[in-house]
Write a protein that holds these residues in place. Structure first.
Motif, short mmCIF file in Angstrom:
data_model
loop_
_atom_site.label_atom_id
_atom_site.label_comp_id
_atom_site.label_asym_id
_atom_site.label_seq_id
_atom_site.Cartn_x
_atom_site.Cartn_y
_atom_site.Cartn_z
N SER A 7 35.92 30.88 80.97
CA SER A 7 36.56 30.83 79.66
C SER A 7 35.75 29.97 78.70
CB SER A 7 37.99 30.30 79.80
OG SER A 7 38.58 30.16 78.53
N ALA A 8 35.23 28.85 79.20
CA ALA A 8 34.42 27.96 78.36
C ALA A 8 33.12 28.65 77.95
CB ALA A 8 34.13 26.66 79.10
N VAL A 9 32.48 29.35 78.88
CA VAL A 9 31.22 30.04 78.56
C VAL A 9 31.46 31.13 77.52
CG1 VAL A 9 29.43 31.56 79.50
CG2 VAL A 9 30.08 29.49 80.73
N SER A 10 32.50 31.95 77.73
CA SER A 10 32.77 33.02 76.76
C SER A 10 33.17 32.43 75.41
CB SER A 10 33.85 33.97 77.28
OG SER A 10 35.07 33.29 77.48
N GLY A 11 33.87 31.29 75.42
CA GLY A 11 34.21 30.62 74.17
C GLY A 11 32.98 30.17 73.42
N TRP A 12 32.02 29.58 74.15
CA TRP A 12 30.80 29.11 73.49
C TRP A 12 29.92 30.27 73.02
CZ3 TRP A 12 30.58 24.75 71.28
CH2 TRP A 12 31.28 23.66 71.79
N LEU A 13 29.94 31.38 73.75
CA LEU A 13 29.20 32.57 73.28
C LEU A 13 29.79 33.10 71.98
CD1 LEU A 13 28.50 34.48 76.61
CD2 LEU A 13 26.83 33.35 75.12
N LEU A 14 31.13 33.10 71.88
CA LEU A 14 31.78 33.52 70.64
C LEU A 14 31.43 32.56 69.51
CD1 LEU A 14 33.71 35.46 69.23
CD2 LEU A 14 35.61 34.05 70.04
N VAL A 15 31.40 31.26 69.80
CA VAL A 15 31.00 30.26 68.80
C VAL A 15 29.59 30.56 68.31
CG1 VAL A 15 30.44 27.82 68.45
CG2 VAL A 15 32.53 28.44 69.65
N LEU A 16 28.68 30.82 69.24
CA LEU A 16 27.28 31.08 68.89
C LEU A 16 27.15 32.34 68.02
CD1 LEU A 16 24.28 30.33 69.26
CD2 LEU A 16 24.28 31.79 71.28
N LEU A 17 27.79 33.43 68.42
CA LEU A 17 27.70 34.67 67.64
C LEU A 17 28.25 34.48 66.22
CD1 LEU A 17 28.72 37.37 70.26
CD2 LEU A 17 26.52 37.15 69.12
N CYS A 18 29.39 33.83 66.12
CA CYS A 18 30.00 33.63 64.80
C CYS A 18 29.17 32.68 63.95
CB CYS A 18 31.43 33.12 64.94
SG CYS A 18 32.56 34.33 65.65
N ALA A 19 28.63 31.63 64.57
CA ALA A 19 27.81 30.66 63.83
C ALA A 19 26.52 31.30 63.31
CB ALA A 19 27.50 29.45 64.70
N VAL A 20 25.88 32.11 64.14
CA VAL A 20 24.65 32.78 63.70
C VAL A 20 24.95 33.76 62.57
CG1 VAL A 20 22.85 34.42 64.43
CG2 VAL A 20 23.40 32.45 65.85
N SER A 21 26.03 34.53 62.70
CA SER A 21 26.41 35.46 61.63
C SER A 21 26.74 34.69 60.35
CB SER A 21 27.62 36.30 62.04
OG SER A 21 27.28 37.15 63.08
#
Length: 184
Positions: A7-21
């Motif tokens: 859950s933490a890994v998928s949360g951080w991946l979502l953070v990364l995708l949204c931050a880059v966008s």
């Protein structure tokens, strides 16, 4: 309640995708081809990144801060609607983020934490938003795939211009919104 590692890994991946966008849209908003839509996309992407941070227990500062930011974004999108309905997606997105911030805040107040706010939202409204974003993702993905097929060359990535990157960023943010709604 501690987060599971997946859950933490998928949360951080979502953070990364949204931050880059969001960062790309912020950069684009300072250029001549940017404008109010790019600024709205930047606020949405960076705000989604902040909301998706897997905090485990949630922070008391998030709900009021994110609620205020997205209420302001919703007012801005409503103001832009006078120029045409193409800004309606920004309004829906901003209002969805206000809804999720409030739902996460009520879930944290009930001891469920920011990332586990099950039952905190209204099921019918959450379901309607899921349908909207699922449709947006499917249609947006199909449009991007059609552009990729129509501009196929020896180097398909070279055929993608700024308009396709903008569409891909919006598609990424819609997928992020869909994921965040599914986690509610």
């Amino acid at each position: 309640m501690p987060l599971s590692p997946s859950s933490a890994v998928s949360g951080w991946l979502l953070v990364l995708l949204c931050a880059v966008s969001g960062a790309y849209c912020l950069w684009r908003s300072g250029r001549s081809d940017g404008g109010p839509a790019a600024a709205g996309d930047a606020v949405m992407g960076l705000g989604m990144a902040l909301m998706a941070v897997p905090l485990g227990t949630g922070g008391g500062w998030q709900t009021p801060l994110l609620g205020a930011v997205f209420c302001g974004a919703a007012l801005h999108a409503a103001w832009l609607l006078r120029g045409g309905l193409h800004h309606a997606h920004h309004l829906i997105g901003s209002l969805t983020m206000v809804y999720m911030a409030l739902a996460a805040g009520s879930g944290a107040a009930a001891g469920q934490g920011h990332d586990h706010a099950q039952g905190a939202g209204l099921p019918l409204l959450t379901g309607l938003l899921l349908v909207y974003y699922a449709g947006y993702v499917v249609l947006g993905g199909a449009r991007l795939a059609a552009v990729g097929e129509g501009g196929a060359s020896a180097h398909p990535a070279a055929a993608a211009g700024p308009a396709e990157v903008i569409k891909a960023c919006r598609l990424t943010m819609a997928m992020g919104m869909l994921a965040m709604l599914l986690m509610m």
